[in-house]
Design a protein around this motif. Structure first.
Motif, short mmCIF file in Angstrom:
data_model
loop_
_atom_site.label_atom_id
_atom_site.label_comp_id
_atom_site.label_asym_id
_atom_site.label_seq_id
_atom_site.Cartn_x
_atom_site.Cartn_y
_atom_site.Cartn_z
N TYR A 30 0.85 -1.19 0.00
CA TYR A 30 0.00 0.00 0.00
C TYR A 30 0.88 1.24 0.00
O TYR A 30 1.86 1.30 0.74
CB TYR A 30 -0.92 0.02 1.23
N THR A 31 0.55 2.22 -0.83
CA THR A 31 1.32 3.46 -0.90
C THR A 31 0.41 4.65 -0.66
O THR A 31 -0.80 4.60 -0.91
CB THR A 31 1.99 3.62 -2.28
N TRP A 32 1.02 5.73 -0.16
CA TRP A 32 0.27 6.96 0.04
C TRP A 32 -0.20 7.52 -1.30
O TRP A 32 -1.31 8.04 -1.42
CB TRP A 32 1.13 8.00 0.73
N GLU A 33 0.64 7.44 -2.32
CA GLU A 33 0.36 8.11 -3.58
C GLU A 33 -0.64 7.39 -4.46
O GLU A 33 -1.50 8.00 -5.09
CB GLU A 33 1.66 8.31 -4.38
N TYR A 34 -0.53 6.05 -4.55
CA TYR A 34 -1.30 5.31 -5.54
C TYR A 34 -2.20 4.23 -4.96
O TYR A 34 -2.85 3.50 -5.71
CB TYR A 34 -0.33 4.67 -6.54
N GLY A 35 -2.23 4.11 -3.64
CA GLY A 35 -3.01 3.04 -3.05
C GLY A 35 -2.29 1.72 -3.21
O GLY A 35 -1.06 1.65 -3.20
N PRO A 36 -3.02 0.60 -3.38
CA PRO A 36 -2.37 -0.71 -3.48
C PRO A 36 -1.64 -0.88 -4.81
O PRO A 36 -2.13 -0.46 -5.87
CB PRO A 36 -3.53 -1.69 -3.35
N ILE A 37 -0.47 -1.50 -4.75
CA ILE A 37 0.32 -1.82 -5.95
C ILE A 37 0.94 -3.20 -5.74
O ILE A 37 0.94 -3.73 -4.63
CB ILE A 37 1.45 -0.80 -6.19
N ASN A 38 1.43 -3.77 -6.82
CA ASN A 38 2.30 -4.94 -6.71
C ASN A 38 3.74 -4.44 -6.82
O ASN A 38 4.10 -3.79 -7.80
CB ASN A 38 2.02 -5.94 -7.84
#
Length: 204
Positions: A30-38
């Motif tokens: 989970y990232t602040w900028e883009y939400g969930p990512i792989n």
């Protein structure tokens, strides 16, 4: 991403153990900028900076970088390497009460988990066109800087982090060559500065 000791690698006399500290398997973050990512860590030799680990990086107690070194540093990284798919390290425990206890617990099979702290300098981003599937961020320039002994490895599904660290900006390049830079000012995450924690799949 959980990490683990290599079976049969503990040398009680030399106070050393070999560990797998990372793999290239994509992990949900989970990232602040883009939400969930792989997020995928590339272990190709040109993509991972091993110099810091190979210069005697610390082995910490639970990623604790703020306490007294007498309490938080439990060992040292003697060497680190990769095979293109996974990262490996040889750790040596300190001759302290805590180091003795950790070595004994590792030898007895009680303490088995490790976690790696790292910083990413550049990602290659592959956007997903399928609804419900996450964008993939492949770290093609990143640097592990410490390895920790942990009781419970981090749950990747519960991670919250910023793509930009406090000490550097991170570059993100799309497949079409478009480049984006996330500045250090975007970093707003609780926890030790300069330390992004992750762990790799446990191995049998």
């Amino acid at each position: 991403m959980r990490a683990a000791f290599k079976p049969g690698s503990i040398n009680a006399e030399d106070r050393t153990v070999e560990v797998v500290f990372g793999s290239d398997k994509p992990v949900r973050m989970y990232t602040w900028e883009y939400g969930p990512i792989n997020e995928e860590l590339s272990f190709e030799s040109a993509h991972v900076r091993m110099d810091r680990l190979n210069s005697g990086a610390p082995v910490l107690d639970n990623h604790d970088a703020y306490g007294s070194v007498l309490d938080t540093v439990v060992g040292v990284v003697e060497k680190a390497w990769s095979d293109g798919k996974k990262g490996y390290a040889k750790l040596r425990f300190a001759k302290t009460d805590k180091g003795d206890k950790m070595l004994e617990m590792a030898r007895d099979g009680i303490l088995q988990n490790v976690s790696v702290g790292y910083a990413v300098h550049k990602y290659m981003r592959s956007k997903s066109n399928d609804e419900g599937k996450l964008d993939n961020y492949k770290a093609v320039d990143w640097e592990p800087h410490e390895i920790s002994m942990v009781a419970v490895p981090a749950d990747a599904d519960a991670k919250l982090r910023s793509l930009a660290g406090p000490e550097n900006a991170v570059t993100i390049e799309d497949e079409n060559g478009k480049i984006e830079t996330r500045s250090a000012e975007m970093y707003d995450m609780e926890g030790p500065k300069g330390q992004i924690e992750s762990c790799t799949d446990a191995i049998n």
